[in-house]
Design a protein around this motif. Structure first.
Motif, PDB file in Angstrom:
ATOM      1  N   ALA B  58    -104.275  76.416 -38.992  1.00 39.43           N
ATOM      2  CA  ALA B  58    -104.425  76.347 -40.447  1.00 39.43           C
ATOM      3  C   ALA B  58    -105.698  77.031 -40.917  1.00 39.43           C
ATOM      4  O   ALA B  58    -105.762  77.555 -42.014  1.00 39.43           O
ATOM      5  N   LEU B  59    -106.701  77.054 -40.061  1.00 42.81           N
ATOM      6  CA  LEU B  59    -107.970  77.689 -40.448  1.00 42.81           C
ATOM      7  C   LEU B  59    -108.132  79.077 -39.832  1.00 42.81           C
ATOM      8  O   LEU B  59    -109.200  79.659 -39.893  1.00 42.81           O
ATOM      9  N   GLY B  60    -107.079  79.558 -39.176  1.00 39.04           N
ATOM     10  CA  GLY B  60    -107.152  80.891 -38.591  1.00 39.04           C
ATOM     11  C   GLY B  60    -107.811  80.926 -37.235  1.00 39.04           C
ATOM     12  O   GLY B  60    -108.188  81.987 -36.757  1.00 39.04           O
ATOM     13  N   GLY B  61    -107.966  79.799 -36.593  1.00 33.96           N
ATOM     14  CA  GLY B  61    -108.548  79.776 -35.239  1.00 33.96           C
ATOM     15  C   GLY B  61    -107.468  80.068 -34.210  1.00 33.96           C
ATOM     16  O   GLY B  61    -106.985  79.154 -33.522  1.00 33.96           O
ATOM     17  N   GLU B  62    -107.097  81.355 -34.133  1.00 36.71           N
ATOM     18  CA  GLU B  62    -105.959  81.745 -33.299  1.00 36.71           C
ATOM     19  C   GLU B  62    -106.202  81.451 -31.817  1.00 36.71           C
ATOM     20  O   GLU B  62    -105.316  80.984 -31.103  1.00 36.71           O
ATOM     21  N   ALA B  63    -107.423  81.739 -31.349  1.00 36.22           N
ATOM     22  CA  ALA B  63    -107.707  81.542 -29.923  1.00 36.22           C
ATOM     23  C   ALA B  63    -107.617  80.067 -29.551  1.00 36.22           C
ATOM     24  O   ALA B  63    -107.079  79.699 -28.510  1.00 36.22           O
ATOM     25  N   LEU B  64    -108.133  79.236 -30.443  1.00 32.37           N
ATOM     26  CA  LEU B  64    -108.074  77.788 -30.203  1.00 32.37           C
ATOM     27  C   LEU B  64    -106.627  77.331 -30.157  1.00 32.37           C
ATOM     28  O   LEU B  64    -106.228  76.553 -29.290  1.00 32.37           O
ATOM     29  N   ALA B  65    -105.857  77.822 -31.121  1.00 26.83           N
ATOM     30  CA  ALA B  65    -104.441  77.431 -31.191  1.00 26.83           C
ATOM     31  C   ALA B  65    -103.723  77.862 -29.912  1.00 26.83           C
ATOM     32  O   ALA B  65    -102.904  77.116 -29.359  1.00 26.83           O
ATOM     33  N   ARG B  66    -104.036  79.081 -29.420  1.00 26.19           N
ATOM     34  CA  ARG B  66    -103.377  79.575 -28.191  1.00 26.19           C
ATOM     35  C   ARG B  66    -103.728  78.692 -27.002  1.00 26.19           C
ATOM     36  O   ARG B  66    -102.888  78.358 -26.181  1.00 26.19           O
ATOM     37  N   GLU B  67    -105.016  78.299 -26.963  1.00 24.58           N
ATOM     38  CA  GLU B  67    -105.482  77.457 -25.857  1.00 24.58           C
ATOM     39  C   GLU B  67    -104.748  76.107 -25.866  1.00 24.58           C
ATOM     40  O   GLU B  67    -104.260  75.636 -24.833  1.00 24.58           O
ATOM     41  N   ALA B  68    -104.678  75.498 -27.064  1.00 22.46           N
ATOM     42  CA  ALA B  68    -104.007  74.203 -27.180  1.00 22.46           C
ATOM     43  C   ALA B  68    -102.525  74.341 -26.856  1.00 22.46           C
ATOM     44  O   ALA B  68    -101.935  73.483 -26.187  1.00 22.46           O
ATOM     45  N   HIS B  69    -101.956  75.468 -27.306  1.00 24.24           N
ATOM     46  CA  HIS B  69    -100.537  75.713 -27.067  1.00 24.24           C
ATOM     47  C   HIS B  69    -100.257  75.820 -25.560  1.00 24.24           C
ATOM     48  O   HIS B  69     -99.274  75.273 -25.048  1.00 24.24           O
ATOM     49  N   ALA B  70    -101.138  76.529 -24.861  1.00 25.96           N
ATOM     50  CA  ALA B  70    -100.951  76.711 -23.413  1.00 25.96           C
ATOM     51  C   ALA B  70    -100.981  75.357 -22.707  1.00 25.96           C
ATOM     52  O   ALA B  70    -100.186  75.075 -21.807  1.00 25.96           O
ATOM     53  N   ALA B  71    -101.917  74.502 -23.150  1.00 23.96           N
ATOM     54  CA  ALA B  71    -102.027  73.173 -22.536  1.00 23.96           C
ATOM     55  C   ALA B  71    -100.784  72.346 -22.844  1.00 23.96           C
ATOM     56  O   ALA B  71    -100.259  71.627 -21.987  1.00 23.96           O
ATOM     57  N   GLU B  72    -100.305  72.489 -24.081  1.00 27.21           N
ATOM     58  CA  GLU B  72     -99.093  71.778 -24.505  1.00 27.21           C
ATOM     59  C   GLU B  72     -97.902  72.190 -23.614  1.00 27.21           C
ATOM     60  O   GLU B  72     -97.145  71.345 -23.134  1.00 27.21           O
ATOM     61  N   ASP B  73     -97.785  73.512 -23.399  1.00 28.50           N
ATOM     62  CA  ASP B  73     -96.688  74.033 -22.568  1.00 28.50           C
ATOM     63  C   ASP B  73     -96.750  73.472 -21.154  1.00 28.50           C
ATOM     64  O   ASP B  73     -95.739  73.173 -20.528  1.00 28.50           O
ATOM     65  N   LEU B  74     -97.997  73.364 -20.670  1.00 30.21           N
ATOM     66  CA  LEU B  74     -98.196  72.863 -19.315  1.00 30.21           C
ATOM     67  C   LEU B  74     -97.661  71.428 -19.199  1.00 30.21           C
ATOM     68  O   LEU B  74     -96.980  71.074 -18.234  1.00 30.21           O
ATOM     69  N   SER B 158    -106.078  84.228 -22.080  1.00 24.51           N
ATOM     70  CA  SER B 158    -104.686  83.811 -22.243  1.00 24.51           C
ATOM     71  C   SER B 158    -103.794  85.033 -22.449  1.00 24.51           C
ATOM     72  O   SER B 158    -104.185  85.980 -23.092  1.00 24.51           O
ATOM     73  N   ALA B 159    -102.626  84.951 -21.940  1.00 23.37           N
ATOM     74  CA  ALA B 159    -101.638  85.966 -22.268  1.00 23.37           C
ATOM     75  C   ALA B 159    -101.159  85.669 -23.675  1.00 23.37           C
ATOM     76  O   ALA B 159    -101.126  84.514 -24.084  1.00 23.37           O
ATOM     77  N   PRO B 160    -100.827  86.724 -24.439  1.00 29.17           N
ATOM     78  CA  PRO B 160    -100.368  86.454 -25.793  1.00 29.17           C
ATOM     79  C   PRO B 160     -99.122  85.569 -25.757  1.00 29.17           C
ATOM     80  O   PRO B 160     -98.226  85.790 -24.932  1.00 29.17           O
ATOM     81  N   LEU B 161     -99.099  84.599 -26.598  1.00 27.58           N
ATOM     82  CA  LEU B 161     -97.973  83.665 -26.604  1.00 27.58           C
ATOM     83  C   LEU B 161     -97.278  83.726 -27.950  1.00 27.58           C
ATOM     84  O   LEU B 161     -97.918  83.983 -28.963  1.00 27.58           O
ATOM     85  N   PRO B 162     -95.983  83.478 -27.964  1.00 28.12           N
ATOM     86  CA  PRO B 162     -95.295  83.466 -29.254  1.00 28.12           C
ATOM     87  C   PRO B 162     -95.844  82.352 -30.134  1.00 28.12           C
ATOM     88  O   PRO B 162     -96.136  81.265 -29.650  1.00 28.12           O
ATOM     89  N   ARG B 163     -96.023  82.673 -31.395  1.00 22.92           N
ATOM     90  CA  ARG B 163     -96.605  81.704 -32.316  1.00 22.92           C
ATOM     91  C   ARG B 163     -95.592  80.647 -32.700  1.00 22.92           C
ATOM     92  O   ARG B 163     -94.444  80.944 -32.955  1.00 22.92           O
ATOM     93  N   ARG B 164     -96.062  79.423 -32.698  1.00 24.12           N
ATOM     94  CA  ARG B 164     -95.176  78.356 -33.161  1.00 24.12           C
ATOM     95  C   ARG B 164     -95.556  77.971 -34.585  1.00 24.12           C
ATOM     96  O   ARG B 164     -96.640  78.285 -35.044  1.00 24.12           O
ATOM     97  N   ARG B 165     -94.678  77.261 -35.222  1.00 21.35           N
ATOM     98  CA  ARG B 165     -94.954  76.825 -36.579  1.00 21.35           C
ATOM     99  C   ARG B 165     -96.063  75.762 -36.559  1.00 21.35           C
ATOM    100  O   ARG B 165     -96.089  74.928 -35.660  1.00 21.35           O
ATOM    101  N   ALA B 166     -96.951  75.842 -37.529  1.00 22.66           N
ATOM    102  CA  ALA B 166     -98.042  74.866 -37.578  1.00 22.66           C
ATOM    103  C   ALA B 166     -97.509  73.470 -37.859  1.00 22.66           C
ATOM    104  O   ALA B 166     -96.441  73.306 -38.427  1.00 22.66           O
TER     105      ALA B 166
END
Lengths: 187, 753
Positions: B58-74, B158-166
């Motif tokens: 929501a604040l444009g922190g793309e790298a943070l979002a990718r990091e959290a997303h990767a952990a979520e996927d794990l 991180s490898a680029p990951l597909p963006r999910r909906r916020a």
């Protein structure tokens, strides 16, 4: 100046020669009154007070409050120009004696504290007497005597009657003035 | 940055701190005994990461979002049956570390709104190394969530990951938690303090009202008595005049009666209002006090990552065990203890816990244990940091102490002396810097922080089995019970836990032992000094035949009897800092504002005991006052200080001691007179060059300074003389006779030895 320029513009349109215009310009400049609004903006209000046998003045803009000092509690062991502390609105503030800081005279019994605040740095300047509110124009301010040495940097100048004008943004950043004890080394 | 974005960032800062803290707690919980994928803990972890991802996006922190997303996927993959729980947890720990660093950088504006600069990503798929999977950090991360720490250098991007909906509402804040900035609580506490003072003044007004009512009662009684006496005289008056006098008298009595009734009612009302205001302000004080308290357990749990990292760096295996018995501490105390505790914990892992092989050989489990235990006892908190490692190597400490000149021969090293050496400035700093990757705090800082809180640090060493450092600190630095003492016109206070007793002594009870004044407390000799001498105040002139009043201060095994003029009594103290000006004053804990608005400086027990050890002995008033000149010796070497003190004392001088330049300035402030400063040049905290310059700038600008240094180059000598030294002796060339001659020249005295 604005009026003179207007006059020159008008004169130019009236078909006068350049010499006549210059002459009229000089006359206009001689008789023109200074723009009062410009002059007013240069005046700064100071509160004048006495510490030891010296007069000091602090810009009103840097003053938070002036409080009558019922009691200054002595905190021994520190620099002589920070003799103690007093309570102000639930806080404990240090009292600073400019006379002792400059080594020029001895402060008597302080009756007042002028609370100054610069970027959150809040402390009390001790005074025996609050004299007056004084509008000062830059033209009245003379350079600080060289003999005050590096400590003179905390003052923006001196008036003809010997009143030293405090420069809060410098004085309150000077560790030599702010600290009673050398500040703790940061780990 | 727009106001809206700034506001969102503030909300994000608060929310991410909550989420990171929750993430850490969940990881700790799962890590105790990693459960299978069906355990609801994994889902909680996933939800926590999901919320953090949404907020970051929501604040444009793309790298943070990718990091959290990767952990979520794990986690999703693990719940589906992929991977082994311990390895997954290790990788999630690495993600959590990266998220902490990433959030700190993002909040600090180091990551642009759209362009991520952090190089975070999923941990390597390879199995984690023994003892924890977090990659070694370049700098020691802070244990507190949300504080800046350097991300693991070895983590691949991180490898680029597909963006999910916020997430639907990424910036929601928990409804039952109101977050208030600590400074706001401090301000409120200040105002409540002022309200309390106003209320106390109002109580005084109530007392004045009651006094006025009593005065009216007395006036009325006096008038009635007078009226009886005047009655015969009234009878003698003409009828008209008598009527007029009687009318006036009746009117006076009526008015006095009305006044009496009014004052009675006002007095009752004032008393009732005072009682109500007292209860309300007390509740307010307690409420604000509680707002300042923080639970210890979550705070101590944050040290888990530090233990893992320290174990990784040291090549051993260790786990942290936290045991807290319902303890809450003032936020200020906790924040001050953070670095010392971090140091002790890391020290335990790096120097205490042995390698797995050594532990196996010693019959210990391969994984070492560091324990953080806390409990409260009244107004004090006891925190213990212990380990089951090798304990402090006494011989190594002895050898280093000897090389530094802190120890002579085979002096016995009990635990107290061992700790004295460990916290000596410069003793352990080198190792600490290595271990703490440049943090630069050593055991001396641990000691000084604990002392600054009016606390106590003790050591229990069990060679081969481990050691325990115990920190005994106040629960709050903002309030306490204190004993107020008067010294001349000045009032000072001590916290009662540092005062063992108050004694009233006859002058003949002061004895002399090895040239020092002592008093016997239950048969044990205790050193005696005056509070004014201790603080550098002019001595107040108490008659010598009167009983002497003294406070016996105690800190651990150290005791000191301090003579004062009066002890007005015990009070509840609301402690405030003395302000920036006194931040470096080692003797003061703060100031307490009394009902009359007067500030009472509160003294630190440990500081007073330290100071007393450096002062000249107390001389009873009956004894002859020494005319000897006062000198100050400044040297960081205990041997050198002792040597110089002995030479100078035997030559008839009074000698005060300091171990660095800053300390010297403090001691100078307490000495009424001083004829000469003898200073070393190379010292920690403040060296001799700085000391000379500081003396020249001070109100003792003409005080002579003799430098005694091992530096022998012409440049050093020239520099010392330029900054204000009057004379210079190279240590290697120090000869007693010429040395004393030089001192006599500088002090304008005669050579006495």
């Amino acid at each position: 100046l604005l009026r003179s320029q207007t006059f020159v513009r008008l004169a130019k349109t009236g078909g006068l020669s350049q010499e006549e215009v210059d002459l009229l310009y000089k006359r206009a400049a001689r008789y023109a009154r200074q723009d009062e609004s410009t002059e007013d903006s240069a005046w700064v209000d100071f509160v004048r007070f006495v510490s030891g046998d010296t007069g000091y003045a602090v810009p009103v803009s840097a003053l938070l409050r002036i409080v009558a000092l019922d009691h200054l509690s002595h905190v021994p062991g520190g620099a002589s120009h920070v003799p103690g502390v007093f309570a102000y609105r639930g806080e404990v503030l240090s009292g600073h004696d400019l006379a002792a800081y400059l080594g020029v005279s001895q402060l008597g019994e302080p009756s007042w504290a002028l609370i100054v605040d610069h970027k959150g740095q809040r402390l009390g300047l001790l005074a025996e007497e609050i004299t007056d509110l004084l509008p000062i124009s830059p033209a009245e301010v003379q350079p600080v005597p060289l003999t005050l040495g590096p400590r003179g940097g905390g003052f923006q100048g001196i008036l003809s009657d010997g009143t030293l004008l405090i420069q809060p943004e410098v004085l309150l950043q000077d560790p030599g003035f702010v600290y009673a004890f050398p500040p703790p080394a940061s780990p | 940055m727009s106001d809206l974005h700034q506001e969102l960032l503030e909300v994000f800062t608060e929310e991410s701190a909550v989420l990171l803290e929750r993430l850490n707690r969940l990881l700790i919980e799962l890590g105790k005994s990693p459960p299978p994928g069906e355990d609801p803990g994994w889902r909680k972890l996933e939800r926590c990461l999901h919320t953090l991802k949404g907020a970051s996006e929501a604040l444009g922190g793309e790298a943070l979002a990718r990091e959290a997303h990767a952990a979520e996927d794990l986690i999703s993959a693990f719940i589906e049956g992929e991977g082994e729980s311990r390895q997954v947890l290790d990788r999630l720990e690495a993600h959590a570390e990266s998220l902490r660093a990433g959030v700190a950088a993002f909040v600090a504006g180091e990551e642009g709104p759209q362009e991520a600069q952090t190089q975070q990503g999923p941990a390597p798929p390879a199995p984690a190394p023994a003892g924890g999977a977090s990659p070694s950090p370049e700098a020691a991360p802070s244990p507190a969530a949300g504080l800046p720490s350097t991300p693991p250098a070895s983590a691949p991007p991180s490898a680029p990951l597909p963006r999910r909906r916020a997430a639907a509402s990424p910036l929601r804040v928990e409804a039952d938690v109101l977050r208030v900035k600590p400074e706001r609580v401090d301000e409120l506490q200040g105002l409540v303090g002022e309200l309390t003072l106003t209320r106390r003044r109002f109580s005084d007004v109530g007392a004045d009202l009651a006094e006025a009512r009593r005065l009216i009662d007395r006036t009325l009684r006096t008038w009635r008595a007078l009226e009886t006496k005047l009655r015969p005289m009234k009878e003698a008056l003409p009828k008209g005049a008598r009527w007029s006098v009687e009318q006036s008298a009746e009117s006076l009595v009526a008015h006095l009666g009305q006044l009496q009734t009014k004052f009675r009612s006002l007095g009752r009302e004032a008393h009732s209002l005072d009682a109500q205001a007292t209860a309300t302000t007390r509740a307010l004080e307690d409420g604000i006090q509680e707002l300042r308290l923080m639970a210890l357990e979550p705070f101590l749990e944050l040290f888990h990552p530090s233990v893992r990292e320290a174990a990784d760096s040291a090549g051993n295996r260790a786990r942290l065990r936290v045991e807290v018995r319902g303890t809450e501490l003032d936020r200020v105390v906790l924040l001050k203890l953070r670095d010392p505790l971090l140091h002790l914990v890391r020290n335990s892992v790096a120097h205490g816990i042995e390698s797995p092989e050594d532990r196996k050989r010693a019959g210990k489990p391969e994984v070492g244990e560091v324990r953080l235990e806390a409990e409260t006892e009244g107004s004090r908190a006891i925190i213990r940091v212990s380990d089951d490692g090798r304990g402090v190597d006494v011989e190594k400490v002895r050898s280093k102490a000897r090389s530094l000149g802190l120890l002579k021969g085979e002096e016995p090293l009990d635990e107290a002396r061992l700790l004295d050496l460990l916290v000596h400035p410069g003793f352990s700093s080198k190792e600490s810097v290595d271990t703490l990757s440049g943090r630069g705090i050593g055991m001396d800082v641990v000691g000084s922080v604990v002392r600054g809180l009016d606390g106590q640090l003790t050591l229990s060493n069990r060679p081969g089995q481990g050691c325990t450092f115990t920190l005994d600190v106040p629960i709050s630095t903002s309030s306490g019970r204190g004993l107020v003492a008067r010294c001349g016109p000045h009032l000072f206070a001590f916290l009662t836990h540092g005062v063992e007793r108050v004694l009233r002594l006859a002058p003949e009870e002061v004895q002399s032992l090895h040239g020092q004044s002592i008093v016997r407390v239950e048969g044990t000799p205790v050193a005696l000094t005056r509070l004014d001498t201790l603080l550098g105040l002019a001595a107040s002139s108490a008659p010598s035949d009167e009983k002497l009043l003294c406070l016996v201060l105690r800190q651990g095994a150290r005791r000191l009897a301090v003579l004062v003029d009066d002890v007005p009594g015990e009070e509840d103290l609301q402690l405030k800092p003395l302000g920036e000006a006194f931040a470096g004053a080692a003797l003061y804990l703060g100031g307490a504002v009394r009902a009359d608005g007067r500030v009472v400086p509160v003294l630190q027990t440990a500081g007073c005991l330290d100071r007393a050890a450096l002062l000249p002995a107390y001389v009873p008033p009956a004894a002859e006052v020494s005319e000897a000149q006062q000198l100050l010796v400044v040297d960081d070497s205990l041997t050198m200080r002792t040597l110089l003190r002995n030479i100078l004392r035997s030559a008839g001088y009074r000698v005060a001691l300091a171990n660095n330049g800053r300390h010297a300035l403090e001691v100078l402030g307490t000495l009424g007179d001083c004829a000469l400063v003898l200073s070393d040049l190379e010292m920690p905290v403040m060296d001799g060059f700085e000391l000379c310059a500081a003396i020249r700038r001070s109100d003792r600008a003409n005080l002579p300074v003799l430098v005694i240094s091992s530096l022998a180059s012409a440049n050093d000598i020239q520099r010392a003389l330029e900054v204000g030294a009057d004379s210079y002796i190279v240590k290697a060339e120090l000869r007693q006779a010429s040395f004393l001659e030089r001192i006599a020249q500088l002090t304008g005295g005669e050579v006495s030895a």
